[in-house]
Write a protein that holds these residues in place. Sequence first.
Motif, PDB file in Angstrom:
ATOM      1  N   UNK A 147       0.869  -1.180   0.000  1.00 26.70           N
ATOM      2  CA  UNK A 147       0.000   0.000   0.000  1.00 26.70           C
ATOM      3  C   UNK A 147       0.901   1.224   0.000  1.00 26.70           C
ATOM      4  N   UNK A 148       0.471   2.255  -0.747  1.00 22.09           N
ATOM      5  CA  UNK A 148       1.211   3.514  -0.749  1.00 22.09           C
ATOM      6  C   UNK A 148       0.288   4.547  -0.100  1.00 22.09           C
ATOM      7  N   UNK A 149       0.742   5.082   1.026  1.00 23.50           N
ATOM      8  CA  UNK A 149      -0.120   5.941   1.870  1.00 23.50           C
ATOM      9  C   UNK A 149       0.306   7.396   1.776  1.00 23.50           C
ATOM     10  N   UNK A 150      -0.689   8.291   1.557  1.00 29.54           N
ATOM     11  CA  UNK A 150      -0.422   9.733   1.532  1.00 29.54           C
ATOM     12  C   UNK A 150      -1.534  10.466   2.262  1.00 29.54           C
ATOM     13  N   UNK A 151      -1.146  11.437   3.066  1.00 33.87           N
ATOM     14  CA  UNK A 151      -2.146  12.240   3.785  1.00 33.87           C
ATOM     15  C   UNK A 151      -1.569  12.737   5.095  1.00 33.87           C
ATOM     16  N   UNK A 152      -2.398  13.462   5.848  1.00 33.98           N
ATOM     17  CA  UNK A 152      -1.924  14.043   7.112  1.00 33.98           C
ATOM     18  C   UNK A 152      -2.931  13.800   8.233  1.00 33.98           C
ATOM     19  N   UNK A 153      -2.428  13.303   9.346  1.00 33.78           N
ATOM     20  CA  UNK A 153      -3.258  13.076  10.536  1.00 33.78           C
ATOM     21  C   UNK A 153      -2.941  14.156  11.569  1.00 33.78           C
ATOM     22  N   UNK A 154      -3.961  14.520  12.322  1.00 31.51           N
ATOM     23  CA  UNK A 154      -3.853  15.648  13.254  1.00 31.51           C
ATOM     24  C   UNK A 154      -4.058  15.147  14.682  1.00 31.51           C
ATOM     25  N   UNK A 155      -3.426  15.804  15.670  1.00 34.64           N
ATOM     26  CA  UNK A 155      -3.700  15.516  17.096  1.00 34.64           C
ATOM     27  C   UNK A 155      -3.356  14.082  17.501  1.00 34.64           C
ATOM     28  N   UNK A 156      -2.248  13.531  17.020  1.00 34.21           N
ATOM     29  CA  UNK A 156      -1.997  12.122  17.343  1.00 34.21           C
ATOM     30  C   UNK A 156      -1.208  11.978  18.651  1.00 34.21           C
ATOM     31  N   UNK A 157      -1.842  11.329  19.612  1.00 29.91           N
ATOM     32  CA  UNK A 157      -1.244  11.137  20.935  1.00 29.91           C
ATOM     33  C   UNK A 157      -0.037  10.204  20.837  1.00 29.91           C
ATOM     34  N   UNK A 158       1.019  10.613  21.477  1.00 29.06           N
ATOM     35  CA  UNK A 158       2.240   9.798  21.509  1.00 29.06           C
ATOM     36  C   UNK A 158       3.116   9.956  20.281  1.00 29.06           C
ATOM     37  N   UNK A 159       2.619  10.647  19.257  1.00 24.57           N
ATOM     38  CA  UNK A 159       3.330  10.715  17.967  1.00 24.57           C
ATOM     39  C   UNK A 159       4.746  11.249  18.153  1.00 24.57           C
ATOM     40  N   UNK A 160       5.692  10.573  17.526  1.00 26.85           N
ATOM     41  CA  UNK A 160       7.095  10.966  17.631  1.00 26.85           C
ATOM     42  C   UNK A 160       7.810  10.167  18.709  1.00 26.85           C
ATOM     43  N   UNK A 161       7.019   9.554  19.617  1.00 25.34           N
ATOM     44  CA  UNK A 161       7.629   8.774  20.699  1.00 25.34           C
ATOM     45  C   UNK A 161       7.193   7.311  20.629  1.00 25.34           C
ATOM     46  N   UNK A 162       6.274   7.005  19.723  1.00 23.85           N
ATOM     47  CA  UNK A 162       5.791   5.620  19.612  1.00 23.85           C
ATOM     48  C   UNK A 162       6.456   4.939  18.400  1.00 23.85           C
ATOM     49  N   UNK A 163       6.351   3.614  18.370  1.00 26.08           N
ATOM     50  CA  UNK A 163       7.029   2.864  17.302  1.00 26.08           C
ATOM     51  C   UNK A 163       6.070   2.378  16.229  1.00 26.08           C
ATOM     52  N   UNK A 164       4.763   2.350  16.540  1.00 23.74           N
ATOM     53  CA  UNK A 164       3.802   1.810  15.563  1.00 23.74           C
ATOM     54  C   UNK A 164       2.592   2.723  15.460  1.00 23.74           C
ATOM     55  N   UNK A 165       2.085   2.867  14.228  1.00 23.42           N
ATOM     56  CA  UNK A 165       0.914   3.711  14.003  1.00 23.42           C
ATOM     57  C   UNK A 165      -0.166   2.866  13.340  1.00 23.42           C
ATOM     58  N   UNK A 166      -1.384   2.886  13.889  1.00 22.59           N
ATOM     59  CA  UNK A 166      -2.513   2.293  13.157  1.00 22.59           C
ATOM     60  C   UNK A 166      -3.227   3.458  12.474  1.00 22.59           C
ATOM     61  N   UNK A 167      -3.198   3.435  11.136  1.00 25.16           N
ATOM     62  CA  UNK A 167      -3.647   4.591  10.363  1.00 25.16           C
ATOM     63  C   UNK A 167      -4.933   4.251   9.609  1.00 25.16           C
ATOM     64  N   UNK A 168      -5.976   5.061   9.827  1.00 25.19           N
ATOM     65  CA  UNK A 168      -7.218   4.872   9.084  1.00 25.19           C
ATOM     66  C   UNK A 168      -7.061   5.586   7.735  1.00 25.19           C
ATOM     67  N   UNK A 169      -7.193   4.799   6.656  1.00 22.91           N
ATOM     68  CA  UNK A 169      -6.931   5.321   5.309  1.00 22.91           C
ATOM     69  C   UNK A 169      -8.121   5.030   4.402  1.00 22.91           C
TER      70      UNK A 169
END
Length: 385
Positions: A147-169
């Motif tokens: 999958x090739x993912x493009x877009x921007x998510x806002x207000x993500x808790x823990x972002x930058x300090x976590x290792x895994x992201x579950x992304x709704x696309x």
Amino acid sequence: MDFNLSDDQRQFADLAQKFSQDELAPFAAQWDREHHFPKDVIQRAGELGFCSLYSPLSEGGMGLSRLDSSIIFEQLSMGCTSTTAMLTIHNMVTWMVTSFGTETLRKEWSESLTTGQKLASYCLTEAGAGSDAASLKTKAVREGDEYVISGTKMFISGAGATELLVVMCRTGQDGPKGISAIVVPADAKGVTYGKAEDKMGWNAQPTREITFNQVRVPVTNLLGEEGQGFTFAMKGLDGGRINIAICSVGTAQAALERATQYMQERQQFGKPIATFQALQFKLADMATELVAARQLVRLAAFKLDCGDPEASAYCAMAKRFATDVGFQVCDAALQLHGGYGYLREYPLERYVRDVRVHQILEGTNEIMRLIIARRLLDESAGQIL
Ligand SMILES: Cc1cc2nc3c(=O)[nH]c(=O)nc-3n(C[C@H](O)[C@H](O)[C@H](O)COP(=O)(O)OP(=O)(O)OC[C@H]3O[C@@H](n4cnc5c(N)ncnc54)[C@H](O)[C@@H]3O)c2cc1C
């Protein structure tokens, strides 16, 4: 109907209370002041199983019920609201990956997520898609085995300090049925992070925007099937709402205990302020509403555990009521401290700042009312009351 905690539940509560008192409460003010994310402490909580409370045993989770989990989260939030809230988000995402992930994905991530060695973020909200989350625009296009993912998510808790992201696309049509949930390693090529948002509370964890620029992940990173993402996102949030609701209850319980003690120590007009009946009545109302909020959260958790068809409506009721009551009780406890409540030397102002956001996230309390009313007005709905 037995409202008493079982022996096991008491033991869970005692264990969580000890961790909360030893590892969270003494440091919560400092983390708030220094905007420090105590990842090492969350990882120590993982050693006790607190990072995967309701994830399946077969994947290394604790396999507890939502009700048991809520008892643990309540104790933890009495020590630090912000850190416990992040722990609840990690639990929610871990449950999603361990419950709906492919075998390949589970082999790769289950152990590190359930132990808390790696942490996870939940990426649903976008700048233009908040309450109307199903209008999200982040796109995932299938190219061969990726999958090739493009877009921007806002207000993500823990972002930058976590290792895994579950992304709704979005993988298909407009609306909820065109949404898929895809797991993205936080350090994948093309993932970039915005600045840590400057927030009113929840300062012991970062909140950031995340941009996905042509991020490639294997198709085995899809949770379930294409088009099931919004259903998973909402299932995750049913439990997430119970968790955030109980974080308000735990924080408010800590505030109530502080206020009760302070009223007996503080003297004005030659006697403890606890002797003023107006303040006694205030305390009585705080305690009464807090007990009602806790019981509603436990009822909603029980409904979710039983697979009750109206569980979502109950989770929405619990989230709406407990987060409103939690804020009111913390604010009233601050008022009972007079000017001292307004000083950072006391924890009351932090409690108020931290629980305020619980009325906004994981669906605002207006959206909770919408969910409840929709069920009440739906002729096909089951018996709610
Ligand atoms: C600190 C923090 C951490 C967060 N963490 C995460 C995270 O980890 N992952 C994630 O995906 N998101 C996260 N969020 C986002 C959060 O879930 C959203 O902010 C929330 O859902 C509201 O969306 P919005 O901010 O766009 O408000 P809007 O949707 O723009 O709402 C504005 C106002 O309008 C009201 N409103 C909107 N629609 C209706 C309606 N139909 N009827 C009545 N009232 C309505 C809302 O209740 C609100 O009062 C976080 C937010 C914050 C502040």
